[in-house]
Scaffold this motif. Structure first.
Motif, PDB file in Angstrom:
ATOM      1  N   ASP A 407       8.665 -21.587 -28.065  1.00  0.00           N
ATOM      2  CA  ASP A 407       8.286 -20.431 -27.247  1.00  0.00           C
ATOM      3  C   ASP A 407       9.489 -19.813 -26.535  1.00  0.00           C
ATOM      4  O   ASP A 407       9.526 -18.599 -26.298  1.00  0.00           O
ATOM      5  CB  ASP A 407       7.215 -20.831 -26.233  1.00  0.00           C
ATOM      6  N   ARG A 408      10.470 -20.644 -26.223  1.00  0.00           N
ATOM      7  CA  ARG A 408      11.706 -20.108 -25.623  1.00  0.00           C
ATOM      8  C   ARG A 408      12.429 -19.206 -26.625  1.00  0.00           C
ATOM      9  O   ARG A 408      12.918 -18.126 -26.275  1.00  0.00           O
ATOM     10  CB  ARG A 408      12.601 -21.261 -25.185  1.00  0.00           C
ATOM     11  N   ASP A 409      12.481 -19.619 -27.893  1.00  0.00           N
ATOM     12  CA  ASP A 409      13.100 -18.773 -28.925  1.00  0.00           C
ATOM     13  C   ASP A 409      12.315 -17.478 -29.091  1.00  0.00           C
ATOM     14  O   ASP A 409      12.911 -16.397 -29.221  1.00  0.00           O
ATOM     15  CB  ASP A 409      13.148 -19.529 -30.254  1.00  0.00           C
ATOM     16  N   ILE A 410      10.992 -17.564 -29.086  1.00  0.00           N
ATOM     17  CA  ILE A 410      10.165 -16.360 -29.222  1.00  0.00           C
ATOM     18  C   ILE A 410      10.388 -15.423 -28.034  1.00  0.00           C
ATOM     19  O   ILE A 410      10.524 -14.202 -28.204  1.00  0.00           O
ATOM     20  CB  ILE A 410       8.685 -16.756 -29.364  1.00  0.00           C
ATOM     21  N   ASP A 411      10.470 -15.979 -26.841  1.00  0.00           N
ATOM     22  CA  ASP A 411      10.737 -15.155 -25.659  1.00  0.00           C
ATOM     23  C   ASP A 411      12.125 -14.515 -25.737  1.00  0.00           C
ATOM     24  O   ASP A 411      12.303 -13.344 -25.371  1.00  0.00           O
ATOM     25  CB  ASP A 411      10.635 -15.999 -24.392  1.00  0.00           C
ATOM     26  N   ASP A 412      13.101 -15.280 -26.197  1.00  0.00           N
ATOM     27  CA  ASP A 412      14.465 -14.759 -26.310  1.00  0.00           C
ATOM     28  C   ASP A 412      14.547 -13.582 -27.276  1.00  0.00           C
ATOM     29  O   ASP A 412      15.461 -12.751 -27.186  1.00  0.00           O
ATOM     30  CB  ASP A 412      15.425 -15.867 -26.765  1.00  0.00           C
TER      31      ASP A 412
END
Length: 429
Positions: A407-412
């Motif tokens: 989810d951090r990658d998706i947010d980034d």
């Protein structure tokens, strides 16, 4: 003067053929099983279209993925490329590829196995950006000698697939047999993409997933109760000592035959059949929940956006996706033919053939890995969590770390628009 005129006329008549000659370039993976196929593909296409001045140059590329990325960054891509199926969405989202469905007629597309079409279809616009000549699948390979000795009936149809309790009971019986050190070679010695490819079907069978395929968020799904329970069920076999450990190597099923079952793909057919002969049986993929799924996926063909030689590319794609070319490809590589017309040309995959179980799975229970630009991160994080859990880590904590990283990658990447909450059917085509 007449001689000069005749020579000049001959040159003028010949000039258009030279001027309109078109050569396209295709980059392919540099794999030993594929090399002879690519050589014959280039030769057959060039002979077929020599009179039209159309030819292809097929180049096997070492260090393929790195070379592809470098060519994309430097705007130096060829006319056609091969890509690994799970990475397709990432390449499309980055702007590298154009749809291939515009180059292939609907009557040909309709003949492909559904899983092959699904792997190559990009949700936001529903276009096909990649097509494969073959599909992979994974079954339970069994040693009939051990199964008979343990009194275990052998499933022969998809609707007879073992559920979790049945497979567990079978392994318990096999573990008690002389000569069986491990009931199942689960390929824990494999690494990388195998960790998702090989075990994701068990997650889906139990009702879990790697990511919510509507909201495209991992939190609450990859670390949700169903996914945790699925991994823990597989881990229970490990805790009983029933799975060949990673340190024991790759040949326990077919070498010293100390494993009675093996969960692995079509690529092991030649090795297994040579070692076990008539004792080798193919058992459908088991289920640990309401229904069974089997792994799916392979390398396929795609067209970069920079390609402008559309006529020549179309001719080439239709040639390589002909039933005969698919047959030749699958004979050399061991993949399940991607088209029904090609399956009909290969008795070993057709009904009654030794590998028909692979065809049945590829046709009916093939599970496509999430078609999303973040898939490389999804797979990497799930693989680490699964491996850590099987080695003793707390499953819930391991999967929670995976969810946070995904989810951090998706947010980034701002949700990877248009996957960022916009319903896919509302995206303009």
């Amino acid at each position: 003067m007449k001689v000069f005129t005749r020579i000049a006329l001959a040159i003028c008549l010949a000039a258009p053929a030279v001027a309109f000659a078109e050569r396209i370039t295709a980059w392919v993976i540099d794999g030993a099983p594929e090399r002879p196929y690519f050589a014959q593909l280039e030769k057959s296409f060039n002979q077929l279209y020599a009179a039209q001045g159309i030819s292809v140059d097929i180049k096997p590329i070492p260090g393929y993925n790195d070379a592809l990325q470098a060519a994309w960054m430097s705007n130096d891509l060829p006319d056609l490329v091969m890509i690994d199926g799970p990475n397709m969405a990432s390449y499309v989202w980055s702007g590298m590829l154009q749809p291939v469905d515009r180059f292939i007629g609907p009557e040909v597309r309709q003949d492909f196995l559904a899983g092959v079409i699904a792997q190559g279809t990009y949700g936001p616009d529903s276009h096909i950006y990649m097509l494969s000549q073959g599909d992979s699948s994974v079954v339970l390979w069994g040693n009939k000698k051990y199964l008979d000795a343990a009194g275990i009936p052998i499933p022969t149809r998809l609707d007879q697939a073992w559920d979790y309790d049945q497979l567990t009971a079978a392994m318990e019986k096999l573990a008690a047999l002389p000569g069986v050190k491990w009931p199942l070679d689960f390929k824990l010695n494999y690494t990388g993409e195998w960790l998702t490819y090989g075990y994701y079907p068990f997650i889906r069978s139990a009702g879990g997933d790697l990511i919510d395929q509507q909201s495209w968020r991992a939190g609450g799904t990859i670390d949700g109760p169903a996914t945790i329970a699925a991994v823990d069920k597989l881990k229970a076999w490990q805790l009983k000592g029933w799975l060949v450990p990673a340190t024991a190597g790759d040949n326990r099923f077919f070498g010293d035959k100390t494993a009675a079952l093996s969960w692995v793909g079509n690529w092991m057919w030649d090795t297994y059949h040579e070692a076990l002969g008539d004792d080798l049986v193919l058992i459908p993929a088991p289920r640990i929940g309401p229904r069974a799924w089997s792994p799916n996926g392979s390398w396929g063909w795609a067209v970069p956006v920079s390609t402008t030689k559309h006529k020549e590319v179309s001719l080439f794609l239709n040639h390589l996706f002909s039933p005969q070319q698919i047959k030749t490809y699958c004979e050399l590589t061991g993949y399940v033919p991607a088209r029904r017309a090609a399956i009909a040309l290969m008795p070993i995959y057709a009904e009654g053939g030794a590998l028909n179980m692979l065809t049945q799975q590829a046709s009916h229970i093939a599970l496509v890995r999430p078609v999303h630009p973040a898939y490389p991160v999804i797979s990497s994080e799930f693989g680490k969590a699964f491996k850590n859990s099987m080695q003793g880590a707390d499953t819930a904590r391991a999967l929670k770390r995976a969810a946070d990283a995904i989810d951090r990658d998706i947010d980034d990447n701002m949700g990877y628009p248009p996957f960022n909450g916009v319903p896919l059917n509302s995206v303009a085509k």
